[in-house]
Write an enzyme that holds these catalytic residues in place. Sequence first.
Site, PDB file in Angstrom:
ATOM      1  N   ASP A   1      65.441  51.696  32.772  1.00  0.00           N
ATOM      2  CA  ASP A   1      64.054  51.686  32.301  1.00  0.00           C
ATOM      3  C   ASP A   1      63.054  52.080  33.388  1.00  0.00           C
ATOM      4  OD1 ASP A   1      64.430  49.336  33.639  1.00  0.00           O
ATOM      5  OD2 ASP A   1      63.360  48.081  32.192  1.00  0.00           O
TER       6      ASP A   1
ATOM      7  N   ARG B   1      66.585  55.311  44.859  1.00  0.00           N
ATOM      8  CA  ARG B   1      65.312  54.734  44.412  1.00  0.00           C
ATOM      9  C   ARG B   1      64.242  55.375  45.301  1.00  0.00           C
ATOM     10  NH1 ARG B   1      67.286  50.635  40.853  1.00  0.00           N
ATOM     11  NH2 ARG B   1      69.232  49.810  41.609  1.00  0.00           N
TER      12      ARG B   1
ATOM     13  N   ASP C   1      73.920  47.220  32.437  1.00  0.00           N
ATOM     14  CA  ASP C   1      73.404  45.956  31.890  1.00  0.00           C
ATOM     15  C   ASP C   1      73.154  45.974  30.381  1.00  0.00           C
ATOM     16  OD1 ASP C   1      73.340  44.722  34.361  1.00  0.00           O
ATOM     17  OD2 ASP C   1      71.373  45.548  34.838  1.00  0.00           O
TER      18      ASP C   1
HETATM   19  P1  ATP Z   1      68.609  50.123  36.831  1.00  0.00           P
HETATM   20  O1  ATP Z   1      68.342  49.555  35.456  1.00  0.00           O
HETATM   21  O2  ATP Z   1      70.035  50.415  37.043  1.00  0.00           O
HETATM   22  O3  ATP Z   1      67.964  49.345  37.943  1.00  0.00           O
HETATM   23  P2  ATP Z   1      66.356  51.887  36.832  1.00  0.00           P
HETATM   24  O4  ATP Z   1      66.191  53.291  36.374  1.00  0.00           O
HETATM   25  O5  ATP Z   1      65.593  50.842  36.070  1.00  0.00           O
HETATM   26  O6  ATP Z   1      67.912  51.575  36.867  1.00  0.00           O
HETATM   27  P3  ATP Z   1      64.586  51.580  39.117  1.00  0.00           P
HETATM   28  O7  ATP Z   1      64.898  51.396  40.555  1.00  0.00           O
HETATM   29  O8  ATP Z   1      63.758  50.556  38.439  1.00  0.00           O
HETATM   30  O9  ATP Z   1      65.992  51.799  38.391  1.00  0.00           O
HETATM   31  O10 ATP Z   1      63.825  52.989  38.950  1.00  0.00           O
HETATM   32  C1  ATP Z   1      64.361  54.167  39.527  1.00  0.00           C
HETATM   33  C2  ATP Z   1      63.273  54.995  40.126  1.00  0.00           C
HETATM   34  O11 ATP Z   1      62.335  55.366  39.114  1.00  0.00           O
HETATM   35  C3  ATP Z   1      62.428  54.291  41.172  1.00  0.00           C
HETATM   36  O12 ATP Z   1      63.026  54.298  42.454  1.00  0.00           O
HETATM   37  C4  ATP Z   1      61.143  55.120  41.155  1.00  0.00           C
HETATM   38  O13 ATP Z   1      61.293  56.290  41.925  1.00  0.00           O
HETATM   39  C5  ATP Z   1      61.038  55.509  39.686  1.00  0.00           C
HETATM   40  N1  ATP Z   1      60.086  54.597  39.029  1.00  0.00           N
HETATM   41  C6  ATP Z   1      60.326  53.361  38.550  1.00  0.00           C
HETATM   42  N2  ATP Z   1      59.203  52.800  38.054  1.00  0.00           N
HETATM   43  C7  ATP Z   1      58.211  53.707  38.239  1.00  0.00           C
HETATM   44  C8  ATP Z   1      56.818  53.738  37.966  1.00  0.00           C
HETATM   45  N3  ATP Z   1      56.192  52.691  37.393  1.00  0.00           N
HETATM   46  N4  ATP Z   1      56.131  54.843  38.292  1.00  0.00           N
HETATM   47  C9  ATP Z   1      56.741  55.895  38.871  1.00  0.00           C
HETATM   48  N5  ATP Z   1      58.047  55.933  39.160  1.00  0.00           N
HETATM   49  C10 ATP Z   1      58.786  54.867  38.869  1.00  0.00           C
END
Ligand code: ATP
Length: 318
Positions: free
Chosen positions: A97, A66, A122
């Site tokens: 997402d 992350r 999920d």
């Molecule tokens: P999971 O559903 O397994 O948690 P995810 O892809 O939703 O996976 P997140 O930690 O929400 O996991 O997002 C991964 C990475 O995407 C973040 O650490 C960040 O670097 C980037 N990211 C998330 N949201 C944003 C945003 N609004 N703007 C820029 N980068 C983002």
Amino acid sequence: MTSGGDSPGMNAAIRSVVRTCAFYKIECAGIYRGYQGMIEGDFISLDARSVKGIINKGGTFLKSARSQEFRTKAGRQKAYNALKNANIDALVVIGGDGSFTGALLFSKEFNFPVMGIPGTIDNDIAGTSHTLGYDTTLNTVVDVIDKIRDTASSHNRLFFVEVMGRDVGYIALNAGVGAGAEEILIPEEDLGLERLLESLKRSKESGKSSSIVVVAEGDKIGKNVFELKDYVEENLPEYEVRVSVLGHMQRGGSPSCFDRVLASRMGVKAVESLLANESRLMVGLMNDKITVTPLHKAIKGQSKINKELIRVSDIMST
Ligand code: ATP
């Protein structure tokens, strides 16, 4: 790249993207540690042979991370510079997402082609009936609940089994039905404490020797699994209650055949979409067909729980 929480099938998806590139004679690079590795230029050149022996491996060999820095404009600018320096001109993001939100923003800011592959256990993404890893996790959870039931029925015990799912109850509902749980508590529905007690009472009276209640992390009943245990023991002293929190083991393990095949199909579609000059789309599975959905819809859309399955679960616990 793989980003966000890891899920079984991510390796199979990387393999598919790499092999599809090799098939079309496109150079392919892997990005380590998600957006953080992108910012730092942590890349590796990948050819068809670099991804041998990984289709059956859980997790992601490219690692996931992350990145707070990617949330800032300056961080994304660094990431863009690193991609340009490495002559990378399109990106496949395998993640959830949050990862897609970052990818969409990045694509718009720098006019950079991106495709998304949904990798999360999920199953909480619109535009696909299955995300990568979800099927494997269901199989893992069912397997564990079967084992818990062996001990539950030997001692006439009631078990609360907590599974992952903060906002959605897919894992709880499907694994619960698959493992024959007496009750399933999910975030989408508030069963209510009274109804739970009634149901457990009925279950005891009908002569059941063991009971399993599957609880999603984000269930709406208002008590965590340990508080639920205390509450039930106070109100139904005839029950001896145990709690099992499955935790991170649900993310691990060798991907199921379903996830491997899905990953292979999605990887091909992601690369072929980029070759067709498409961008800002997520590859998905709908009615067993590989489809694409605009990333902004995949992010904003709500994946809906199957009401019919809730009804089946109610009938099965009779
Ligand atoms: P999971 O559903 O397994 O948690 P995810 O892809 O939703 O996976 P997140 O930690 O929400 O996991 O997002 C991964 C990475 O995407 C973040 O650490 C960040 O670097 C980037 N990211 C998330 N949201 C944003 C945003 N609004 N703007 C820029 N980068 C983002």
